[in-house]
Design an enzyme around this catalytic site. Structure first.
Site, PDB file in Angstrom:
ATOM      1  N   GLU A 431       0.442  -1.466  -0.105  1.00 40.09           N
ATOM      2  CA  GLU A 431      -0.379  -0.549   0.009  1.00 40.09           C
ATOM      3  C   GLU A 431       0.868   1.162   0.388  1.00 40.09           C
ATOM      4  O   GLU A 431       1.020   2.385   0.679  1.00 40.09           O
ATOM      5  CB  GLU A 431      -0.688  -0.128   1.187  1.00 40.09           C
ATOM      6  CG  GLU A 431      -1.966  -1.027   1.201  1.00 40.09           C
ATOM      7  CD  GLU A 431      -3.250  -1.196   2.164  1.00 40.09           C
ATOM      8  OE1 GLU A 431      -3.156   0.624   3.239  1.00 40.09           O
ATOM      9  OE2 GLU A 431      -4.372  -2.031   2.221  1.00 40.09           O
ATOM     10  N   GLU A 507      -4.052  -8.816   0.280  1.00 42.86           N
ATOM     11  CA  GLU A 507      -4.422  -9.073   2.114  1.00 42.86           C
ATOM     12  C   GLU A 507      -6.147  -8.807   2.203  1.00 42.86           C
ATOM     13  O   GLU A 507      -6.357  -8.551   0.803  1.00 42.86           O
ATOM     14  CB  GLU A 507      -4.346  -7.302   2.121  1.00 42.86           C
ATOM     15  CG  GLU A 507      -3.317  -7.453   3.737  1.00 42.86           C
ATOM     16  CD  GLU A 507      -3.094  -6.446   4.380  1.00 42.86           C
ATOM     17  OE1 GLU A 507      -3.739  -5.438   4.659  1.00 42.86           O
ATOM     18  OE2 GLU A 507      -2.050  -6.370   4.211  1.00 42.86           O
TER      19      GLU A 507
HETATM   20  C1  GAL Z   1      -3.998  -2.505   5.081  1.00 42.14           C
HETATM   21  C2  GAL Z   1      -2.448  -2.912   5.811  1.00 42.14           C
HETATM   22  C3  GAL Z   1      -1.829  -3.486   6.597  1.00 42.14           C
HETATM   23  C4  GAL Z   1      -3.287  -3.730   7.938  1.00 42.14           C
HETATM   24  C5  GAL Z   1      -4.350  -3.543   7.757  1.00 42.14           C
HETATM   25  C6  GAL Z   1      -5.716  -3.601   8.425  1.00 42.14           C
HETATM   26  O1  GAL Z   1      -4.586  -1.320   4.571  1.00 42.14           O
HETATM   27  O2  GAL Z   1      -2.036  -2.477   3.933  1.00 42.14           O
HETATM   28  O3  GAL Z   1      -0.597  -3.423   7.271  1.00 42.14           O
HETATM   29  O4  GAL Z   1      -2.864  -2.293   8.178  1.00 42.14           O
HETATM   30  O5  GAL Z   1      -5.461  -2.950   6.782  1.00 42.14           O
HETATM   31  O6  GAL Z   1      -6.585  -3.515   7.676  1.00 42.14           O
END
Ligand code: GAL
Length: 841
Positions: A431, A507
């Site tokens: 990100e 993710e």
């Molecule tokens: C994402 C990020 C992670 C964590 C996650 C929590 O956007 O890449 O490091 O912060 O959200 O939901």
């Protein structure tokens, strides 16, 4: 003739028939003992204390709201104004300086070469030997090494490591100190340097595989006359997983050469896979004037990785989806201090759930984790950074040094881990705001090209969240695998617009839940906040950017071009306590985990298991059935199960049969949205409700009455095949201890994780108990740490006591160097104590 002689020598050497002269051997020692540590750095008034490495100076706390209190805007979470982020980095005192010193003994200098290898030092390391600067290394997660030949003398020398952590350097708990191992490597002048081999397997067939080993050699003398340098003979033999020699080669190397590649054929190769993690070993000898001067071992695996457009990912030709989890590096109550048994415990728990991959978010892993994944069969996406140079998310974090250090950091990372079969993909970032355009594109190309030049055998990806930008500005298309964080509702649109023809969920989910806490009414909800600062165990709550697991299951199941997912996260971690991150102290650890901070499974564990373990049935019901005060109230029940259908009974009375609704397709979750911007929170909740019926069995209208909740599962033919039940527990009566292992290694590091619970007189676990339990450890071990998984708990991890949270806690016991019995006892007011014996061998 000469060749023949060398081969005989090698065979003898490798079979152990000859003893190498002592000073010719490579001696690698892990520097664990003999260290002194000073909090505040060398200049502080504090006293030096004896410590063992790995060591995390901040994990003993105390927790405090003011530790690294950050007033920030988190753009990634769609925030527009700066707010106080409490507990963002765990509320622990990691900021400031720390110094470590130790004596190192140099037996002889003539013809010898000494290197110190740091697996990671948090952070901004300044290393000196006998008062002379040896090396600087800012990034706390990376491994680095330094040759110290010119700084040492024969006898005792002093090694000093000075570290400094800043406020606002991280978005989670980074840890503090020499939290990973430090090694002293002694070799001959002529030697294979650190990470000096690179093994690839360019051809893999059923009946043979080709193995290429590029080997670097340092320290050989060059000359201006023929043959322009010292001649070194390199002999490598390859050993099969069960230790038999299967191939060998002997080659001459002349000092002027730029490394050398040996080639091998291995017949009937035993492939590395997640089910059969077969590892080969290449043993290399370097000989100068017939004398062995160095020995070097490289473990590797033989396997194929194919990422095929439209069709997916294939491991050894078998279509494979990534059933992955993202993990941060901390080990809960142990902090960042690395421990092999703790990592093995995590990987074993994840494998039992059916996971086949880990993303090391968002930093380089400890080398132990990579080795364990090689050995236990877990794929890895290794990812070095959360920030690049452009508009970094953490004001004092890696972005400050990116331009100067990124190339060195990536080089070390790839060189260190490129022989590991578990590593199947490199991610170059997470990100990063560079997704928005220039100069981000230059950063991307620099990193991608560097990784490709060091290791062309694995694809490069990056976790992206700025979907609109990366699709239109070429960022996503420049990656081998476009990987996205969240928003499965846009996968189809992404797939149709990008040339890559594959999509990965780098993710997924970020479902928030607390172990054993249930909120009513039960429905999918974003950013739900409760007075008790917990989230619902039903697995129905998420953040503004995230979703429930069911949406990701559907995408995996329905799209062949979807190569799988990495759930955020496998384990809860210290820091980022969303949705209680804004002025919500005492929350200071995450709620995203499938396992809590005490490594105990939340209910969502069974939801993932039900989808990911096709070889072993799952049947789990929730919530618990101890609801004093809820008598007569609607208390929905869910079954997380691999079976298609089940019937629920409350005290023997049927609540009806439920069947999974397989007609709800993934494409349904984006019906009506032509562009990604139109997806509202209401749409999200509606999609979640639909998809839940595909992956869970739900009885919405169950009315609570104490007694027994029982579920009977049916197979696809409608035959009853399994059942499970949960009973209302009576009065707390005795402590129950369940260890993960009862036989440990007496190495001063091995650990047992003991689950501590309370049962009624009939043995039913009391799921609501919260009494404090005290621990004692006698014999050949000691108490190491405890945790209960409550994200609001401020109890220190290192004291031998812990309050139960939702009826459970974990105590961790560590072996000593002595073999013998370890006797662990737990006692608490009002219940019978319990005792457990663990053997250390
Ligand atoms: C994402 C990020 C992670 C964590 C996650 C929590 O956007 O890449 O490091 O912060 O959200 O939901």
């Amino acid at each position: 003739m000469l060749m023949k002689k060398y081969f005989i020598f090698m065979v003898m050497a490798l079979s152990g028939a000859i003893t190498f002269p002592l000073n010719a051997q490579r001696i690698s020692s892990r520097l664990t003992d003999g260290w002194e540590f000073k909090q505040g750095g060398v200049e502080s008034q504090a006293a030096w204390q004896n410590v063992k490495i790995p060591h995390d100076w901040a994990i003993t706390g105390p927790f405090d709201r003011d530790n690294d209190l950050q007033c920030v805007i988190i753009e990634q979470n769609n925030e527009k104004e700066a707010t106080w982020k409490t507990g963002r980095t765990g509320g622990l005192p990691f900021i400031g300086k720390g110094a470590y010193k130790r004596k190192i003994y140099i037996p002889e200098q003539e013809g010898r070469h000494y290197t110190i290898v740091f697996d990671g030092a948090m952070s901004n390391a300044q290393v000196s030997i006998n008062g002379h600067h040896a090396i600087t290394w800012p990034y706390g997660y990376n491994s680095f090494y330094v040759n110290i030949d010119s700084l040492v003398h024969q006898g005792e020398n002093e090694l000093l490591v000075q570290l400094e952590n800043f406020d606002k350097q991280s978005r989670w708990y980074p840890g503090a100190g020499l939290y990973r191992n430090v090694h002293l490597v002694e070799t001959d002048r002529v030697h294979v340097p650190v990470w000096g081999t690179y093994i690839t397997t360019p051809i893999v067939k059923d009946d043979y595989a080709v193995v290429n080993m590029c080997i670097e050699i340092e320290g050989a003398k060059q000359s201006d006359e023929w043959p322009y340098g010292e001649t070194i003979n390199i002999m490598t033999a390859i050993y099969s997983p069960d230790g038999k020699e299967v191939s060998k080669d002997s080659t001459k190397y002349i000092a002027r050469g730029q490394g050398l590649t040996q080639k091998f054929i291995i017949n009937n190769p035993e492939l590395w896979s997640t089910d059969s993690p077969n590892l080969y070993t290449a043993k290399t000898l370097l000989l100068r004037n017939d004398k062995v001067v160095d020995t070097y071992e490289t473990k590797f695996g033989i396997r194929t990785l194919e990422y095929i457009p439209e069709k997916g990912f294939f491991l050894n030709g078998i279509p494979t989806k990534f059933r992955g989890v993202c993990n941060h590096h901390d080990l809960g109550p142990l902090g960042a201090a690395i421990n092999e048994a703790a990592l093995r415990h995590q990987v074993a728990l994840l494998k039992e759930m059916g996971a086949n991959a880990i993303r090391t978010s968002h930093n380089m892993p400890a080398p132990e984790l990579v080795r364990i994944c090689d050995e236990m069969g877990m794929m890895l996406m290794i990812e070095p950074f959360d920030d690049w140079g452009f508009r970094p998310k953490s004001e004092n974090g890696y972005g400050k040094v990116f331009n100067e250090w990124a190339q060195r950091d990536v080089t070390n990372m790839v060189r260190q881990f490129r022989n590991s079969p578990s590593v199947v993909m490199w991610s170059i970032g997470n990100e990063v705001p560079s997704q928005w355009g220039q100069p981000g594109m230059d950063e991307l190309l620099m990193l991608r090209n560097l990784v490709n030049s060091l290791d062309p055998t694995r694809p490069v990806t990056c976790g992206m969240d700025q979907i609109g930008s990366v699709i239109s500005n070429g960022f996503a298309a420049a990656l081998d695998i476009p990987a996205f964080n969240y928003k499965p509702q846009y996968y189809e649109m992404i797939y149709n617009r990008l040339p890559n023809r594959l999509v990965l969920g780098s993710e997924t989910a970020s479902t928030v839940s607390s172990r054993g806490k249930y909120m009513f009414p039960v429905k999918p909800k974003s950013d739900a906040l409760y007075d008790n600062h917990q989230s619902s165990g039903y697995g129905t709550e998420y953040c503004s950017w995230s979703n429930i697991p069911d949406l990701d299951f559907a995408a995996d199941d329905d799209y062949p071009w979807m190569i799988g997912q990495f759930v955020w996260t496998g384990f809860d971690y210290l820091g980022e306590p969303s949705p209680y991150d804004t002025d919500a102290w005492p929350n200071h650890s995450s709620m995203f985990g499938i396992f809590d901070l005490a490594s105990l499974p939340k209910d969502t564990y069974y939801l993932y298991r039900s989808q990911w373990r096709k070889d072993s049935p799952t049947l789990h019901i929730l919530p618990h059935w101890n609801w004093e005060g809820r008598e007569g109230e609607v208390t929905p029940v869910m079954a997380f199960t691999s079976y298609p259908e089940a019937e629920l009974f409350v005290n023997g009375v049927s609540q009806g049969r439920r069947k999974k609704d397989t007609s709800v397709a993934a494409s349904k979750i984006r019906d009506g949205w032509k562009e990604y911007k139109d997806y509202t929170p209401e749409h999200r909740a509606e999609d979640a409700t639909n998809l839940m019926n595909r992956y869970r069995l739900i009885w919405d209208n169950v009315v609570y009455q104490p007694g027994e909740l029982k579920v009977v599962a049916y197979d696809a033919d409608g035959k009853p095949v399994d059942e499970t039940s949960v009973k209302t527990a009576g009065k707390p009566h005795h402590i129950v201890l369940t260890p993960n292992r009862t036989s440990l290694t007496a190495d001063g590091e091995d650990l047992a994780y003991i689950t501590v619970q309370i049962a009624d007189k009939d043995g039913n676990i009391v799921p609501t108990d919260s009494r404090k339990v005290e621990f004692s450890v006698k014999g050949a071990g000691s108490f190491r740490a405890a945790a209960n998984g409550d994200p609001t708990s401020l109890e220190p991890f290192h004291k031998p006591q812990m309050s139960l949270f939702s009826g459970a806690a974990t105590a961790i016991v560590q072996t000593s160097d002595n073999a013998g019995d370890i006797v662990f006892e737990a006692k608490a007011k009002g219940v019978k104590p319990a005792k457990l014996t663990i053997t250390a061998l």
